[in-house]
Design a protein around this motif. Structure first.
Motif, short mmCIF file in Angstrom:
data_model
loop_
_atom_site.label_atom_id
_atom_site.label_comp_id
_atom_site.label_asym_id
_atom_site.label_seq_id
_atom_site.Cartn_x
_atom_site.Cartn_y
_atom_site.Cartn_z
N ALA A 76 -8.45 19.14 -10.47
CA ALA A 76 -6.32 19.19 -10.71
C ALA A 76 -5.59 18.96 -9.73
N THR A 77 -6.47 18.75 -8.00
CA THR A 77 -6.02 17.66 -7.84
C THR A 77 -6.06 16.56 -7.68
N ILE A 78 -6.76 16.86 -7.71
CA ILE A 78 -7.36 14.59 -7.86
C ILE A 78 -6.82 14.04 -8.84
N ASP A 79 -6.32 14.98 -10.47
CA ASP A 79 -5.51 14.67 -11.33
C ASP A 79 -3.97 14.09 -11.03
N LYS A 80 -3.90 15.69 -10.02
CA LYS A 80 -2.08 15.14 -9.82
C LYS A 80 -2.22 14.13 -8.78
N ALA A 81 -2.91 13.91 -7.98
CA ALA A 81 -2.52 12.84 -7.10
C ALA A 81 -2.97 11.10 -7.77
N LEU A 82 -3.67 11.00 -8.74
CA LEU A 82 -3.80 10.22 -9.52
C LEU A 82 -2.92 9.60 -10.57
N GLN A 83 -2.20 10.98 -10.87
CA GLN A 83 -0.57 10.97 -11.59
C GLN A 83 0.47 10.34 -11.15
N MET A 104 0.76 -1.31 0.07
CA MET A 104 -0.02 -0.07 -0.20
C MET A 104 0.75 1.20 0.29
N ARG A 105 0.74 2.08 -0.69
CA ARG A 105 1.14 3.64 -1.00
C ARG A 105 -0.16 4.93 -0.48
N ARG A 106 1.00 5.64 -0.05
CA ARG A 106 0.09 6.71 1.07
C ARG A 106 0.61 7.98 -0.13
N ILE A 107 -0.44 8.83 -1.00
CA ILE A 107 0.16 9.88 -1.69
C ILE A 107 -0.42 11.37 -0.76
N SER A 108 0.33 12.29 -0.68
CA SER A 108 -0.22 13.39 -0.34
C SER A 108 -0.25 14.23 -1.10
N THR A 109 -0.86 15.52 -1.01
CA THR A 109 -0.41 17.30 -1.37
C THR A 109 0.21 18.05 -0.96
N GLY A 110 0.31 17.52 0.87
CA GLY A 110 0.95 18.54 1.98
C GLY A 110 -0.18 19.31 2.03
#
Length: 125
Positions: A54-61, A1-7
């Motif tokens: 845009a935030t969602i797309d960045k996390a998905l990318q 499992m990997r977690r992604i943050s926007t900060g």
């Protein structure tokens, strides 16, 4: 499992990840229209919708996916009369994916928030 943050400060304060990647799936948390670089919220639902996607797309990318791989989307708006203003934006964002979708009318965490979007996507093989 990997977690992604926007900060986003909300992630640390509330205790969640913007996205979690597990077993070929990407689960993106409910996301609102903040510009996380400036921590400002636009006034219009259209601009909030654009920022949210845009935030969602960045996390998905970052997860190795993208908007074209979304299979499920949930939209939450406090004022259902505002929802049609987002249709041109969401239909463009999901033109290829054509995900299963639900719109829910409910209060959001802060009064300035006019839309929240969460998605589930596949990581392409």
């Amino acid at each position: 499992m990997r977690r992604i943050s926007t900060g986003s400060p909300f992630e640390a304060q509330i205790g969640y990840s913007r996205a979690v990647v597990a077993d070929g799936w990407v689960f993106v948390a409910g996301t609102t229209g903040y510009d996380y670089a400036s921590m400002t919220m636009p006034d219009s639902i259209e601009d909030q919708c654009r920022n949210t996607l845009a935030t969602i797309d960045k996390a998905l990318q970052e997860a190795g996916s993208g908007l074209d791989h979304v299979v499920r989307v949930n939209y939450i708006v406090p004022d259902k009369a505002d929802w049609p203003k987002c249709w041109p934006i969401t239909s463009q964002a999901f033109a290829k994916a054509m995900p299963a979708a639900t719109m829910i009318c409910a209060a959001l965490q802060n009064p300035e928030m006019k839309i929240e979007i969460e998605v589930t996507a596949r990581v392409p093989a």
